[in-house]
Enzyme design. Structure first.
Site, PDB file in Angstrom:
ATOM      1  N   ASP A   1       0.821  -1.144   0.126  1.00 33.86           N
ATOM      2  CA  ASP A   1      -0.224  -0.119  -0.160  1.00 33.86           C
ATOM      3  C   ASP A   1       0.896   1.113  -0.002  1.00 33.86           C
ATOM      4  OD1 ASP A   1      -2.091  -1.592   0.028  1.00 33.86           O
ATOM      5  OD2 ASP A   1      -2.799  -1.131   2.041  1.00 33.86           O
TER       6      ASP A   1
ATOM      7  N   ASP B   1     -15.044  -4.551  -2.058  1.00 36.25           N
ATOM      8  CA  ASP B   1     -14.945  -4.033  -0.751  1.00 36.25           C
ATOM      9  C   ASP B   1     -16.096  -4.005  -0.087  1.00 36.25           C
ATOM     10  OD1 ASP B   1     -12.110  -3.982  -1.459  1.00 36.25           O
ATOM     11  OD2 ASP B   1     -12.619  -1.943  -2.224  1.00 36.25           O
TER      12      ASP B   1
END
Length: 243
Positions: free
Chosen positions: A12, A134
Site C-alpha cells: 500500500d 470491498d
C-alpha cells in the site's frame, strides 16, 4: 492439474512510502518501507511472481498517482506481475496504465458508481480487469472505503458474472489489518455465487488461515499485508504450505 493458490504480498502506497492501514483508516498509517520499489524487491526475493499494489492517495483523490513508481518496479522486476488499484476512474487512464506495464487493474469504485462503463472496460480488456469487492455489513463500499453504496454485495457480483474479468478480490473491511482471520463464511458464499477466481483479502493472520482458505474451491489467491510485515508467519512458510 489443480492450480496452486497464490500468496500475493501487498504494497500500500501513501505519500510515496509503503505503509499498512487498519480497516482502511487513512489515519492509521504504519510505515514499513520508505521506498515501495525496495518493498517489491524484498518480496520478489522469496520467489513470488505477483504483487498487489494499492495507491491510497489515488483512491482518495480519484486519480492514479503512482504510475512512476509502477514504472520503477517494472524496470527492476520485469518478470513480476503487478495488480494495481486506487484512483482508476476512466478508460483513458486505465489504457495508459496497462500500456505502462501494469498487468491487471483493480476497479472497485467505478464498478459501484458506473456499471455501464465498468462493463465496457472489462469487455475491452479481457483478463486485465479485477473487480475489487470491498464490503462492510453486507454493503459494497467505494471511494477509499469512505462511501456506503447501499448495494448488497452479492447482487453486484451477479451483475458482473458474465464479464471476462481476471478475478474478484474480496475484502471484508472489518477484518482488514486486524489479524483476526479472514471471513471464511462470506468467501465461501462468494465462490458459490460466481465462477470467477476469487482472491481473498483482509484478516489473514496465520498459516491456519491459509490452510482454511486453500480448502475453499474457487479461491485462487490470498493477499497478505500486515501479517507478512509483522512476521506473524513468514513468506517462506506460506509458500511451502501451498506448494
Amino acid at each position: 492439474m489443480e492450480s496452486l493458490m497464490k500468496i500475493i504480498p501487498a504494497i500500500d502506497i501513501q505519500d510515496g512510502k509503503c505503509v499498512r492501514l487498519t480497516k482502511g483508516d487513512l489515519n492509521s498509517t504504519v510505515k514499513y518501507f520508505d521506498d515501495p520499489v525496495q518493498a517489491a524487491e524484498h518480496w520478489y526475493s522469496y520467489g513470488i511472481d505477483r504483487i498487489h499494489i494499492v495507491d491510497l492517495d489515488g483512491a482518495k483523490k480519484g486519480q492514479s498517482l503512482i504510475l512512476n513508481i509502477i514504472d520503477d518496479i517494472k524496470k527492476k522486476l520485469p518478470k513480476v506481475s503487478l495488480q494495481v488499484g486506487g484512483g482508476f476512474r476512466n478508460k483513458e487512464t486505465i489504457e495508459r496504465a496497462l500500456n505502462s506495464g501494469i498487468d491487471q487493474i483493480i476497479l472497485g469504485s467505478l464498478a459501484v458508481k458506473d456499471s455501464i462503463l465498468f462493463h465496457d472496460i472489462a469487455s475491452s480488456y479481457p483478463d486485465k480487469i479485477i473487480f475489487g469487492l470491498d464490503t462492510k455489513n453486507d454493503h459494497v463500499k467505494s471511494e477509499a472505503w469512505t462511501e456506503d453504496s447501499g448495494v448488497y454485495w452479492i447482487d453486484l457480483v451477479k451483475k458482473f458474472n458474465d464479464l471476462p474479468l481476471n478475478s474478484i478480490i474480496f475484502t471484508d473491511i472489518d477484518r482488514d489489518g486486524m489479524l483476526n482471520g479472514p471471513n471464511l463464511e462470506k468467501i465461501t458464499e462468494l465462490t458459490s455465487n460466481t465462477s470467477l477466481p476469487v482472491i481473498a483479502s483482509g484478516g489473514v493472520s496465520s498459516l491456519e488461515d491459509l490452510i482454511q482458505l486453500k480448502k475453499i474451491k474457487g479461491v485462487s489467491g490470498v493477499i497478505s499485508g500486515k501479517a507478512l510485515y509483522e512476521n506473524t508467519f513468514s513468506l517462506d512458510e506460506a509458500l511451502n504450505l501451498i506448494s
